[in-house]
Scaffold this motif. Structure first.
Motif, short mmCIF file in Angstrom:
data_model
loop_
_atom_site.label_atom_id
_atom_site.label_comp_id
_atom_site.label_asym_id
_atom_site.label_seq_id
_atom_site.Cartn_x
_atom_site.Cartn_y
_atom_site.Cartn_z
N LYS A 33 14.66 6.02 -0.71
CA LYS A 33 16.06 5.79 -0.40
C LYS A 33 16.68 5.30 0.67
O LYS A 33 17.98 6.27 1.65
CB LYS A 33 15.92 7.82 -0.51
N GLY A 34 16.08 5.11 1.78
CA GLY A 34 16.68 4.23 2.85
C GLY A 34 16.43 4.87 3.81
O GLY A 34 16.85 5.06 5.48
N HIS A 35 15.36 6.06 3.61
CA HIS A 35 14.75 7.30 5.23
C HIS A 35 13.69 6.79 5.51
O HIS A 35 12.61 7.27 5.68
CB HIS A 35 14.65 8.34 4.42
N ARG A 36 14.06 5.64 6.74
CA ARG A 36 13.35 4.90 6.83
C ARG A 36 12.02 5.83 8.27
O ARG A 36 11.43 5.50 8.09
CB ARG A 36 13.68 3.90 7.91
N LYS A 37 12.81 6.57 8.69
CA LYS A 37 11.87 7.27 10.07
C LYS A 37 11.00 7.92 8.95
O LYS A 37 9.97 8.56 9.56
CB LYS A 37 12.96 8.01 10.79
N LEU A 61 3.09 9.01 -1.22
CA LEU A 61 3.85 8.11 -2.09
C LEU A 61 5.13 9.01 -2.11
O LEU A 61 6.05 7.80 -1.60
CB LEU A 61 3.08 8.56 -3.60
N SER A 62 5.37 9.97 -1.11
CA SER A 62 6.15 10.10 -0.85
C SER A 62 6.73 9.27 0.17
O SER A 62 8.67 9.52 1.14
CB SER A 62 6.45 12.00 0.28
N ALA A 95 10.53 7.68 0.05
CA ALA A 95 11.75 7.41 1.48
C ALA A 95 11.83 6.08 1.49
O ALA A 95 13.26 5.79 2.10
CB ALA A 95 11.12 8.13 2.18
N LEU A 96 10.98 5.29 1.69
CA LEU A 96 11.27 3.58 1.70
C LEU A 96 12.29 3.49 0.61
O LEU A 96 13.32 2.97 0.69
CB LEU A 96 10.31 3.10 1.84
#
Length: 183
Positions: free
Chosen positions: A111-115, A103-104, A108-109
């Motif tokens: 919020k654009g934190h792809r890596k 779920l985290s 992250a996806l």
């Protein structure tokens, strides 16, 4: 139900470290195929701390995913929060930890934190291959829906599925169910 199994796995990790084969659990099994991360993390932090943290992280992440799309806290979020206590009670703690990581990854996806999403997908698979399979299913369904983050959703799904395939190939578990399905 599974609480004793988790205590056993954590105790075995504390006693022997990472084991490739455990002959002491019924007919023997590959512990790393069940959960590669839960025994070391629970050994370090404590089973109860990991259980409570996993439940809290899963609930907060679920709430963030839902609020992002609905803009409110629907009854389903409250139901999720209350039902997250169930895996704690019955001891499905590796799954709960994997669910929290999965779920985290979705947060992250969003919020654009792809890596970070790909890394969390891999962590989810190392905690629980089943939780990571659900993450992959959600990512692929979300990607098919036409999101602008399609490539990273597929990468997150591929990362978690890749770990599942590697663990399954290296540490196979047939998971026999000794009872008939018919009554």
């Amino acid at each position: 139900v599974d609480q004793a199994a988790q205590l056993y796995r954590v105790t075995m990790f504390r006693t022997h470290g990472l084991m490739l084969w455990d002959a002491g659990w019924y007919g023997g099994n590959f512990p790393l195929g069940y959960s590669a991360l839960f025994p070391p993390v629970a050994s370090l932090l404590g089973i109860q701390v990991v259980a409570i943290a996993s439940a809290a992280i899963a609930t907060i992440a679920f709430d963030q995913v839902i609020n992002r799309y609905l803009g409110s806290r629907p009854l389903g979020t409250w139901y999720f929060a209350v039902s997250t206590v169930l895996p704690v009670i019955i001891g499905q703690l590796p799954f709960l930890a994997g669910e929290a990581a999965g779920l985290s990854a979705l947060v992250a996806l969003q919020k654009g934190h792809r890596k970070a999403a790909v890394a969390l997908g891999i962590i989810s698979a190392l905690f629980s291959p089943l939780a990571a399979a659900f993450l992959a299913m959600a990512c692929l369904a979300w990607a098919a829906h036409g999101s602008s983050r399609r490539g990273w959703m597929i990468a997150t799904a591929a990362g978690s599925l890749g770990v599942i395939v590697v663990l399954g190939a290296l540490f196979p578990g047939d998971g026999p169910f000794p009872f008939p399905w018919q009554g």
